[in-house]
Structure formats: C-alpha cells, structure tokens
Design a protein around this motif. Sequence first.
Motif, mmCIF file in Angstrom:
data_model
loop_
_atom_site.group_PDB
_atom_site.id
_atom_site.type_symbol
_atom_site.label_atom_id
_atom_site.label_comp_id
_atom_site.label_asym_id
_atom_site.label_seq_id
_atom_site.Cartn_x
_atom_site.Cartn_y
_atom_site.Cartn_z
ATOM 1 N N LEU A 257 -6.866 6.315 -1.633
ATOM 2 C CA LEU A 257 -5.660 6.109 -1.325
ATOM 3 C C LEU A 257 -4.939 5.236 -1.480
ATOM 4 O O LEU A 257 -4.954 3.518 -1.130
ATOM 5 C CB LEU A 257 -5.467 5.922 0.063
ATOM 6 C CG LEU A 257 -3.919 6.652 1.161
ATOM 7 C CD1 LEU A 257 -3.662 7.494 0.661
ATOM 8 C CD2 LEU A 257 -4.548 6.465 2.295
ATOM 9 N N THR A 258 -3.515 4.628 -2.621
ATOM 10 C CA THR A 258 -2.519 3.858 -3.132
ATOM 11 C C THR A 258 -1.954 4.006 -1.366
ATOM 12 O O THR A 258 -1.207 5.303 -1.566
ATOM 13 C CB THR A 258 -2.279 4.085 -4.235
ATOM 14 O OG1 THR A 258 -3.358 4.223 -4.952
ATOM 15 C CG2 THR A 258 -1.355 3.603 -4.591
ATOM 16 N N GLU B 177 4.471 3.442 -11.960
ATOM 17 C CA GLU B 177 2.992 4.659 -11.693
ATOM 18 C C GLU B 177 2.514 2.956 -10.536
ATOM 19 O O GLU B 177 2.513 2.507 -10.925
ATOM 20 C CB GLU B 177 3.060 4.598 -13.311
ATOM 21 C CG GLU B 177 1.709 4.513 -13.684
ATOM 22 C CD GLU B 177 1.631 4.817 -15.059
ATOM 23 O OE1 GLU B 177 0.379 5.281 -15.374
ATOM 24 O OE2 GLU B 177 2.162 4.081 -15.993
ATOM 25 N N ASP B 178 1.232 4.413 -10.255
ATOM 26 C CA ASP B 178 0.703 3.472 -9.596
ATOM 27 C C ASP B 178 -0.462 3.144 -10.678
ATOM 28 O O ASP B 178 -1.113 4.083 -11.393
ATOM 29 C CB ASP B 178 -0.669 5.027 -8.705
ATOM 30 C CG ASP B 178 -1.615 4.191 -8.383
ATOM 31 O OD1 ASP B 178 -1.089 3.003 -7.954
ATOM 32 O OD2 ASP B 178 -2.139 5.092 -7.870
ATOM 33 N N VAL B 179 -0.754 1.699 -10.954
ATOM 34 C CA VAL B 179 -1.983 1.322 -11.868
ATOM 35 C C VAL B 179 -2.996 0.529 -11.078
ATOM 36 O O VAL B 179 -3.956 0.511 -11.286
ATOM 37 C CB VAL B 179 -1.369 0.038 -12.533
ATOM 38 C CG1 VAL B 179 -0.692 1.278 -13.375
ATOM 39 C CG2 VAL B 179 -0.658 -0.453 -11.226
ATOM 40 N N ALA C 180 -13.257 11.987 -5.628
ATOM 41 C CA ALA C 180 -12.803 13.355 -4.959
ATOM 42 C C ALA C 180 -11.599 14.064 -4.208
ATOM 43 O O ALA C 180 -10.936 14.648 -4.804
ATOM 44 C CB ALA C 180 -14.173 13.972 -3.534
ATOM 45 N N LEU C 181 -10.513 12.888 -4.087
ATOM 46 C CA LEU C 181 -9.711 12.871 -3.295
ATOM 47 C C LEU C 181 -9.171 11.667 -4.250
ATOM 48 O O LEU C 181 -9.364 10.466 -4.165
ATOM 49 C CB LEU C 181 -9.565 12.748 -2.007
ATOM 50 C CG LEU C 181 -9.566 13.961 -1.309
ATOM 51 C CD1 LEU C 181 -10.231 13.542 0.296
ATOM 52 C CD2 LEU C 181 -9.147 15.873 -1.862
ATOM 53 N N TYR C 182 -7.390 11.944 -4.514
ATOM 54 C CA TYR C 182 -7.054 10.418 -4.354
ATOM 55 C C TYR C 182 -5.704 11.143 -4.462
ATOM 56 O O TYR C 182 -4.711 12.176 -4.125
ATOM 57 C CB TYR C 182 -6.221 10.453 -6.209
ATOM 58 C CG TYR C 182 -5.854 9.476 -6.915
ATOM 59 C CD1 TYR C 182 -5.641 8.351 -6.593
ATOM 60 C CD2 TYR C 182 -4.465 10.282 -6.857
ATOM 61 C CE1 TYR C 182 -4.545 7.469 -7.302
ATOM 62 C CE2 TYR C 182 -3.214 9.381 -7.568
ATOM 63 C CZ TYR C 182 -2.917 7.925 -7.765
ATOM 64 O OH TYR C 182 -2.408 6.912 -8.398
ATOM 65 N N ALA C 183 -4.808 10.166 -3.632
ATOM 66 C CA ALA C 183 -3.443 10.120 -3.073
ATOM 67 C C ALA C 183 -2.739 9.432 -3.129
ATOM 68 O O ALA C 183 -3.004 7.638 -3.085
ATOM 69 C CB ALA C 183 -3.169 11.146 -1.759
ATOM 70 N N VAL C 184 -1.051 9.106 -2.819
ATOM 71 C CA VAL C 184 0.080 8.142 -2.992
ATOM 72 C C VAL C 184 0.755 8.525 -1.680
ATOM 73 O O VAL C 184 0.753 9.595 -1.557
ATOM 74 C CB VAL C 184 0.677 8.281 -4.526
ATOM 75 C CG1 VAL C 184 1.710 7.193 -4.380
ATOM 76 C CG2 VAL C 184 0.043 7.830 -5.694
ATOM 77 N N VAL C 185 0.571 7.707 -0.724
ATOM 78 C CA VAL C 185 1.403 7.405 0.520
ATOM 79 C C VAL C 185 2.626 5.964 0.315
ATOM 80 O O VAL C 185 2.137 4.851 0.319
ATOM 81 C CB VAL C 185 0.646 7.995 1.712
ATOM 82 C CG1 VAL C 185 -0.117 8.890 2.003
ATOM 83 C CG2 VAL C 185 -0.270 6.995 1.621
ATOM 84 N N THR D 113 -8.727 1.814 -0.029
ATOM 85 C CA THR D 113 -7.193 1.972 0.150
ATOM 86 C C THR D 113 -7.030 0.730 -0.710
ATOM 87 O O THR D 113 -7.187 -0.083 -0.743
ATOM 88 C CB THR D 113 -6.762 2.192 1.979
ATOM 89 O OG1 THR D 113 -6.389 0.723 2.348
ATOM 90 C CG2 THR D 113 -6.713 2.645 2.229
ATOM 91 N N THR D 114 -5.726 0.877 -1.264
ATOM 92 C CA THR D 114 -4.738 -0.441 -2.006
ATOM 93 C C THR D 114 -3.483 -0.507 -1.220
ATOM 94 O O THR D 114 -2.629 0.914 -1.457
ATOM 95 C CB THR D 114 -5.399 0.307 -3.659
ATOM 96 O OG1 THR D 114 -4.708 -1.615 -4.318
ATOM 97 C CG2 THR D 114 -4.490 1.420 -4.242
ATOM 98 N N GLY D 115 -3.390 -1.320 -1.650
ATOM 99 C CA GLY D 115 -1.727 -1.656 -1.345
ATOM 100 C C GLY D 115 -1.603 -1.672 0.300
ATOM 101 O O GLY D 115 -2.256 -1.374 1.390
#
Length: 166
Positions: A10-11, A22-24, A41-46, A71-73
């Motif tokens: 999760l970004t 762009e998410d890096v 299994a899952l990837y998302a940006v919020v 999570t990142t960020g």
Amino acid sequence: MGDLVRVGVLTISDRCAAGEQEDVSGPAIKNALAGDPFVIALYAVVPDDRKQISDTLKRWCDDLQIDIILTTGGTGFAERDVTPEATRKVIERDAPNISQYLLIESVKKSPFAALSRGAAGARGRTLIVNLPGSPTGAGECATILKPILPHAAEILRGTAAGHPTV
C-alpha cells in the motif's frame, strides 16, 4: 515453512493518488520481495488520509486475508504524514521490535532513517509494517524484513513449528 506468503503493498501519497507522480516506492517493495515464497496479492495507492488508510488496511486484513501488508509513505514529520497514526488505529497487537529492527539496520546506511516514524503490528492474522516513502528506503527495508516475514506469517496463521534456525 513453504507456504506462500500473500503480501499487500500500500503506497500512501497524495501526489501518486492524484496521478501527478508515478509510484516508485511500491514497485521497489514488490521487486525486493520478488519470488518464492512471496506473492504480491494486492497493490494500491491511497492519499495521505487517515480514514482511507485505515479503511484499506482493515479491508485487506479482515476481508481479503492478506498475510503481510507493507505500507510505504506518510511516515515522516510533514503535517500530512499520518500513516503511523492510521496504522495504530487498526492494529490489535503492537510489534515495536520490528520498527526498531528496521531503524537499527537502516541507520547503518543513512542517518536520515532515524526520522522515520513507522509503526508495526498485527490485526487478526495479518502483520502490518510501515516502511519509508523513499524508493531506496522502502526497498531496503523490505529486503531487511524478507528473512523474517515467512515465519511471522506462519505464527499469525497458527502453523509455526518452533523457531527457524539461522
């Protein structure tokens, strides 16, 4: 060990969520965990929004049964950096030693790692760990955690048989 470990990445970024950047960092985590036993299994940006972060984490833990969420960020000191607070609202059991382990290992590479405020803990059978928002920091932290994540998943599933040997 041997079972697949289902990972959610999760970004958390206002600019990435708005399509302005762009998410890096999320891909850096995915690259660090490429291959067995990990399955992304899952990837998302919020965006940096407590409710959206918490709601996503709850859904991934409770409904989608992900083993590990990285999570990142949102772990710095900026006003909109609320990832640790949103994570603490969701977790049921705190795991501060994971964050401390990341700090100990990360400051060996950069003193700025001490400025990260990441949280870690479990909700149900899912481990959630906040990683830094920089692509380098996110990838390095995922690499640091890589050896312990399969055993953490087994413990949370209730399938761990003793402690793995080093």
